[in-house]
Design a protein around this motif. Structure first.
Motif, mmCIF file in Angstrom:
data_model
loop_
_atom_site.group_PDB
_atom_site.id
_atom_site.type_symbol
_atom_site.label_atom_id
_atom_site.label_comp_id
_atom_site.label_asym_id
_atom_site.label_seq_id
_atom_site.Cartn_x
_atom_site.Cartn_y
_atom_site.Cartn_z
ATOM 1 N N ASP A 244 0.773 -1.246 0.000
ATOM 2 C CA ASP A 244 0.000 0.000 0.000
ATOM 3 C C ASP A 244 0.806 1.299 0.000
ATOM 4 O O ASP A 244 0.229 2.372 0.165
ATOM 5 C CB ASP A 244 -1.037 0.000 1.145
ATOM 6 N N ALA A 245 2.121 1.188 -0.239
ATOM 7 C CA ALA A 245 2.918 2.430 -0.319
ATOM 8 C C ALA A 245 2.703 3.096 -1.674
ATOM 9 O O ALA A 245 2.786 2.461 -2.712
ATOM 10 C CB ALA A 245 4.396 2.101 -0.124
ATOM 11 N N ARG A 246 2.409 4.395 -1.613
ATOM 12 C CA ARG A 246 2.084 5.120 -2.846
ATOM 13 C C ARG A 246 3.086 6.233 -3.138
ATOM 14 O O ARG A 246 3.652 6.830 -2.222
ATOM 15 C CB ARG A 246 0.670 5.718 -2.754
ATOM 16 N N ARG B 26 4.478 -0.245 -6.578
ATOM 17 C CA ARG B 26 4.579 -1.552 -7.231
ATOM 18 C C ARG B 26 3.906 -1.582 -8.593
ATOM 19 O O ARG B 26 4.160 -2.485 -9.375
ATOM 20 C CB ARG B 26 3.995 -2.651 -6.338
ATOM 21 N N ASP B 27 3.044 -0.609 -8.844
ATOM 22 C CA ASP B 27 2.378 -0.570 -10.142
ATOM 23 C C ASP B 27 3.076 0.351 -11.130
ATOM 24 O O ASP B 27 2.645 0.466 -12.281
ATOM 25 C CB ASP B 27 0.917 -0.141 -9.962
ATOM 26 N N MET B 28 4.148 0.981 -10.695
ATOM 27 C CA MET B 28 4.856 1.889 -11.595
ATOM 28 C C MET B 28 5.988 1.160 -12.333
ATOM 29 O O MET B 28 7.084 1.689 -12.511
ATOM 30 C CB MET B 28 5.346 3.118 -10.824
ATOM 31 N N ALA C 157 -3.667 -2.202 -15.595
ATOM 32 C CA ALA C 157 -4.197 -2.279 -14.233
ATOM 33 C C ALA C 157 -3.783 -1.054 -13.427
ATOM 34 O O ALA C 157 -4.535 -0.562 -12.586
ATOM 35 C CB ALA C 157 -3.705 -3.547 -13.552
ATOM 36 N N THR C 158 -2.576 -0.552 -13.697
ATOM 37 C CA THR C 158 -2.107 0.642 -13.003
ATOM 38 C C THR C 158 -2.982 1.839 -13.345
ATOM 39 O O THR C 158 -3.396 2.602 -12.472
ATOM 40 C CB THR C 158 -0.645 0.944 -13.396
ATOM 41 N N ALA C 159 -3.275 1.990 -14.625
ATOM 42 C CA ALA C 159 -4.076 3.130 -15.062
ATOM 43 C C ALA C 159 -5.475 3.090 -14.437
ATOM 44 O O ALA C 159 -6.004 4.108 -14.008
ATOM 45 C CB ALA C 159 -4.173 3.122 -16.591
#
Lengths: 353, 353
Positions: free
Chosen positions: A168-170, A179-181, A348-350
């Motif tokens: 959950d770190a953004r 993690r989604d970048m 999924a990131t978008a």
């Protein structure tokens, strides 16, 4: 754009054998599933997030020359090694390395147990200011921060800590999960190379165990194919509870000349292809293409201020200066993020944005 | 003895995928060729050089429990790691390590270029007496010998030197080529485990680059799966001729506590199975079985004076004393070479005798 790959795994192929196959990893590219080697790649587009152009053509051409039976530049499967820097090459690194953000958050999490940190550097600066303050204090401060936040655990405990944090770190600017970048075109490239018999390794200046915490899930890369900077390990003999622990003390820096040295120590041979994005990758790129036969050195050039960041010679993080000079004269591939990539982050990131 | 495996590779399976398959490696066991995972192993005997008995049964049982779908002890493919000591576990080590014989022969080969060695230790002793004299001079002498005979080359040059030496270096007592004194039952075991989805690693106290020189050809193990003691590497930046060189200076000793540490550094997880033969393997064995789930620690016990050597507690090379005490109480598997192995060396070795 060519047709994305839609292939069915042959029923006679076991899942075990498909560890090398792109789409079994669910990386979200155009391929839903490919059979590992004997599917002609010309039939579909394994790199749908790469725009048609010189960069994509060169990658596909080199893979074809390295893998076609009878090709004068054929590379035996055992020698098909591709290495990837992580920060700035597989995922975003601005405005500071994700691992630094993790360390900063660890300081905050451990604050109550360490009242002395309120006045002791580099912790005091971290608790009051932004992460960049640590980097400005130099290597000794970074080493102290790493030992305090990365050491004293078993390796498995450390990785679990990283995974829990990543859940959950953004990112402070984009609001996305770190993690989604990850870069969708690079996920496709990893899968494409594995489909063609390459073993893919990460060669990061970051900590080996930090990257191992998520490399399998994010990139389909198992722990033994993650090379990074190394902390000192100690063996804690305790019979049925024996463990390997990390002290957090950095004993090997996998950056600059450390990259070819680390690759030779760990993989034991010169790669066919190397991908990086900064001066820290220069020696790895140079050494890779110094080998005989077909080779590729490639640089991800951050040119996309609208969708990511634009930086090179003057950046404090991921500076690309000497290696940019070398790229032209030595025939290295410059991947222009704004021009060559149709997509930056996975779909999924978008959706999560 | 059960029927040896005689299977045909399915035409739809590419050679690339069969890198993990036993018999593509020509290891000379009972299998001529096996399909990698989906052939039921009960149908044939993948370990024909192992006599029926408790040792073989235990190995086959553990593999079955680890790999059967639905087994409560099922081990996912990504966690199927098996590690093997080399000297005394995969090939013979008496009356001295093969690498020491190599170093001694290198001293003789380099003698003319080093007239000072005629009077300088440990070289003078080597040039006059047998290799055991070096070991008696202690670690500093060994380190000096290693640096002089293993350093100053690129890694590729060093491996080529080892390979050329192995092509005709013979054991002083058996008259066999050292390279042929590998254990046939262990070759079958390596192939059998790979057929069942395990990744096989060597974890040797010997030098990494020495073992890498022949591990692929002898054991079917690629360079990245060889862990051993490490020499210091330096990067020699020279544009299109850039190379990684070894200084020969030992910077990591992959023995005793070094083995679990080396495994965690290099592989990044605790193995399912570990095979060793001496006290140098104790920590690796202990740490392996300290993990959750199905695990195996096994010791090759040299009990066969007629066909190989018989030694344990009092041997200077490959001493097995503390680990032999531990084996019984901790449920480690003791492989009794005289009782459990029908064959010691590959058939080709016997023909060459």
């Amino acid at each position: 754009m060519a047709t994305p790959c839609m292939r069915v795994v042959a029923a006679t192929l076991s899942p075990a054998l498909l560890g090398v196959a792109a789409c079994a990893l669910g990386l979200g590219g155009g391929c839903s599933s490919v059979r590992a080697v004997d599917v002609p790649q010309v039939a579909c587009d394994a790199l749908p997030s790469w725009r048609e152009g010189a960069a994509k053509e060169r990658i596909v051409d080199i893979v074809a020359r390295a893998t076609a039976a009878g090709s004068p530049e054929f590379v035996p499967v055992e020698d098909r090694i591709a290495v990837f820097d992580q920060d700035g090459t597989l995922w975003a690194e601005q405005p500071f390395y994700v691992q630094l953000a993790f360390a900063v958050d660890r300081v905050k999490a451990l604050r109550d147990a360490h009242p002395e940190w309120e006045t002791e550097e580099p912790f005091a600066s971290i608790l009051r200011r932004d992460p960049r303050a640590v980097a400005a204090q130099g290597e000794a401060a970074v080493a102290k921060l790493m030992a305090a936040t990365h050491g004293g655990m078993t390796v498995d405990e450390f990785r679990a800590t990283v995974r829990a944090w990543l859940d959950d770190a953004r990112h402070p600017e984009t609001g996305l999960l770190y993690r989604d970048m990850v870069y969708q075109p690079m996920l496709e490239l990893l899968a494409y190379l594995r489909t063609n018999g390459f073993r893919t390794f990460i060669v990061s200046g970051g900590g080996t165990e930090f990257v191992r915490a998520f490399a399998a899930e994010r990139y389909g890369i198992p722990t033994e194919q993650v090379i990074g900077s190394e902390a000192k390990f100690v063996y804690d003999a305790d019979g049925p509870r024996s463990e390997v622990r990390s002290t957090g003390e950095i004993v090997f820096l996998d950056d600059r000349v450390g990259k070819p040295i680390g690759i030779m120590r760990r993989i034991g041979r010169r790669p066919t292809m190397a991908f990086g994005n900064s001066d820290g990758d220069l020696e790895m790129l140079e050494w890779t293409v110094a080998g005989d036969g077909v080779r590729l050195a490639a640089i991800v050039h951050h040119t996309d201020k609208a969708r990511e960041w634009a930086y090179d010679r003057d950046s404090k993080v991921g500076r690309l200066d000497r290696a940019l000079d070398r790229a032209g004269g030595d025939g290295w591939l410059l991947i222009d993020m704004a021009r060559d990539w149709a997509t930056i982050y996975p779909a999924a990131t978008a959706r999560d944005r």
